[in-house]
Write a protein that holds these residues in place. Structure first.
Motif, PDB file in Angstrom:
ATOM      1  N   MET A 113       0.864  -0.863  -0.218  1.00 59.43           N
ATOM      2  CA  MET A 113      -0.633  -0.475   0.086  1.00 59.43           C
ATOM      3  C   MET A 113       1.336   1.253  -0.368  1.00 59.43           C
ATOM      4  N   VAL A 114       0.353   2.387  -0.926  1.00 61.06           N
ATOM      5  CA  VAL A 114       1.924   3.670  -0.895  1.00 61.06           C
ATOM      6  C   VAL A 114       0.756   4.504  -0.167  1.00 61.06           C
ATOM      7  N   PHE A 115       0.862   5.596   0.380  1.00 62.03           N
ATOM      8  CA  PHE A 115       0.358   6.805   0.773  1.00 62.03           C
ATOM      9  C   PHE A 115       1.188   7.864   0.552  1.00 62.03           C
ATOM     10  N   GLU A 116       0.589   8.779   0.009  1.00 60.25           N
ATOM     11  CA  GLU A 116       1.448  10.093  -0.519  1.00 60.25           C
ATOM     12  C   GLU A 116       1.106  10.961   0.552  1.00 60.25           C
ATOM     13  N   GLU A 117       1.592  11.370   1.299  1.00 64.43           N
ATOM     14  CA  GLU A 117       1.176  12.642   2.254  1.00 64.43           C
ATOM     15  C   GLU A 117       0.481  12.507   3.677  1.00 64.43           C
ATOM     16  N   PRO A 118       0.228  11.506   3.953  1.00 71.51           N
ATOM     17  CA  PRO A 118      -1.125  11.279   4.469  1.00 71.51           C
ATOM     18  C   PRO A 118      -2.039  12.640   4.727  1.00 71.51           C
ATOM     19  N   GLU A 119      -0.899  13.114   5.610  1.00 67.49           N
ATOM     20  CA  GLU A 119      -1.235  14.422   6.433  1.00 67.49           C
ATOM     21  C   GLU A 119      -1.657  15.521   6.013  1.00 67.49           C
ATOM     22  N   ALA A 120      -1.579  15.486   4.710  1.00 62.80           N
ATOM     23  CA  ALA A 120      -1.755  16.507   3.498  1.00 62.80           C
ATOM     24  C   ALA A 120      -3.283  17.142   3.712  1.00 62.80           C
ATOM     25  N   HIS A 121      -3.651  18.130   3.900  1.00 58.27           N
ATOM     26  CA  HIS A 121      -5.326  19.192   4.163  1.00 58.27           C
ATOM     27  C   HIS A 121      -5.954  17.894   5.323  1.00 58.27           C
ATOM     28  N   LEU A 122      -5.489  17.912   6.786  1.00 60.60           N
ATOM     29  CA  LEU A 122      -5.752  16.424   7.769  1.00 60.60           C
ATOM     30  C   LEU A 122      -5.739  18.005   8.646  1.00 60.60           C
ATOM     31  N   TYR A 123      -6.845  18.274   9.530  1.00 62.12           N
ATOM     32  CA  TYR A 123      -6.631  18.254  10.951  1.00 62.12           C
ATOM     33  C   TYR A 123      -5.902  17.379  11.827  1.00 62.12           C
ATOM     34  N   PRO A 124      -5.327  18.472  12.898  1.00 59.13           N
ATOM     35  CA  PRO A 124      -4.569  16.908  13.588  1.00 59.13           C
ATOM     36  C   PRO A 124      -5.143  15.838  14.056  1.00 59.13           C
ATOM     37  N   GLU A 125      -6.375  15.902  14.779  1.00 59.11           N
ATOM     38  CA  GLU A 125      -7.301  14.813  14.970  1.00 59.11           C
ATOM     39  C   GLU A 125      -7.224  13.269  14.130  1.00 59.11           C
ATOM     40  N   THR A 126      -7.362  13.826  12.789  1.00 58.18           N
ATOM     41  CA  THR A 126      -8.279  13.533  11.925  1.00 58.18           C
ATOM     42  C   THR A 126      -6.466  12.734  11.295  1.00 58.18           C
ATOM     43  N   GLN A 127      -5.973  13.264  11.265  1.00 58.99           N
ATOM     44  CA  GLN A 127      -4.196  12.716  11.093  1.00 58.99           C
ATOM     45  C   GLN A 127      -3.858  11.305  11.998  1.00 58.99           C
ATOM     46  N   SER A 128      -4.289  11.539  13.108  1.00 59.71           N
ATOM     47  CA  SER A 128      -4.334  10.784  14.191  1.00 59.71           C
ATOM     48  C   SER A 128      -4.846   9.706  14.429  1.00 59.71           C
ATOM     49  N   ASP A 129      -6.241   9.547  13.227  1.00 58.73           N
ATOM     50  CA  ASP A 129      -7.248   8.591  12.947  1.00 58.73           C
ATOM     51  C   ASP A 129      -6.538   8.363  11.430  1.00 58.73           C
ATOM     52  N   ILE A 130      -5.976   7.939  10.965  1.00 57.43           N
ATOM     53  CA  ILE A 130      -5.249   7.866   9.672  1.00 57.43           C
ATOM     54  C   ILE A 130      -4.607   7.019  10.019  1.00 57.43           C
ATOM     55  N   VAL A 131      -3.552   7.473  10.917  1.00 56.19           N
ATOM     56  CA  VAL A 131      -2.288   7.132  11.617  1.00 56.19           C
ATOM     57  C   VAL A 131      -3.148   5.538  12.212  1.00 56.19           C
ATOM     58  N   GLU A 132      -3.564   5.485  12.592  1.00 54.67           N
ATOM     59  CA  GLU A 132      -4.516   4.362  13.238  1.00 54.67           C
ATOM     60  C   GLU A 132      -4.572   3.026  11.888  1.00 54.67           C
ATOM     61  N   LEU A 133      -5.111   3.700  10.964  1.00 50.79           N
ATOM     62  CA  LEU A 133      -6.182   2.838  10.519  1.00 50.79           C
ATOM     63  C   LEU A 133      -4.998   2.185   9.274  1.00 50.79           C
ATOM     64  N   ILE A 134      -3.428   3.118   9.006  1.00 52.67           N
ATOM     65  CA  ILE A 134      -2.372   2.497   8.668  1.00 52.67           C
ATOM     66  C   ILE A 134      -2.332   1.350   9.338  1.00 52.67           C
ATOM     67  N   GLY A 135      -1.966   1.825  10.334  1.00 49.09           N
ATOM     68  CA  GLY A 135      -1.129   1.359  11.152  1.00 49.09           C
ATOM     69  C   GLY A 135      -1.738  -0.312  11.566  1.00 49.09           C
ATOM     70  N   LEU A 136      -2.744  -0.134  11.365  1.00 47.72           N
ATOM     71  CA  LEU A 136      -4.056  -1.673  11.966  1.00 47.72           C
ATOM     72  C   LEU A 136      -4.272  -2.468  10.183  1.00 47.72           C
ATOM     73  N   LEU A 137      -3.615  -1.721   9.519  1.00 47.29           N
ATOM     74  CA  LEU A 137      -3.912  -2.516   8.105  1.00 47.29           C
ATOM     75  C   LEU A 137      -2.474  -2.959   8.165  1.00 47.29           C
ATOM     76  N   ALA A 138      -1.300  -2.345   8.484  1.00 46.96           N
ATOM     77  CA  ALA A 138      -0.183  -3.409   8.634  1.00 46.96           C
ATOM     78  C   ALA A 138      -0.272  -3.566   9.355  1.00 46.96           C
ATOM     79  N   ASN A 139      -0.577  -3.969  10.719  1.00 47.16           N
ATOM     80  CA  ASN A 139      -0.855  -5.023  10.982  1.00 47.16           C
ATOM     81  C   ASN A 139      -1.328  -6.250  11.671  1.00 47.16           C
TER      82      ASN A 139
END
Length: 73
Positions: free
Chosen positions: A1-27
């Protein structure tokens, strides 16, 4: 899976959510993740999630091994 700058245009709380989702998919699905980012938060949060998963996984394996030894004796 490739993610290019997943933090772009997201609020900090949403950045946290996307990191958790990517971590879940990876793990959970053992996906290989490739990401580009300029955010030190994204990098450290993602690394912490991966490390926490490995620690928890090792703890479960060790507990199973210990309980298996008790039953064998």
């Amino acid at each position: 899976m490739v993610f290019e700058e997943p933090e772009a245009h997201l609020y900090p709380e949403t950045q946290s959510d996307i990191v958790e989702l990517i971590g879940l998919l990876a793990n959970l699905y053992h996906n290989q993740i490739i990401k580009t980012t300029h955010s030190p938060y994204i990098l450290s949060a993602f690394n912490n999630l991966l490390y926490a998963y490995q620690v928890a996984k090792n703890k479960v394996v060790n507990e199973r091994m210990r309980s298996g030894r008790k039953h064998c004796q």
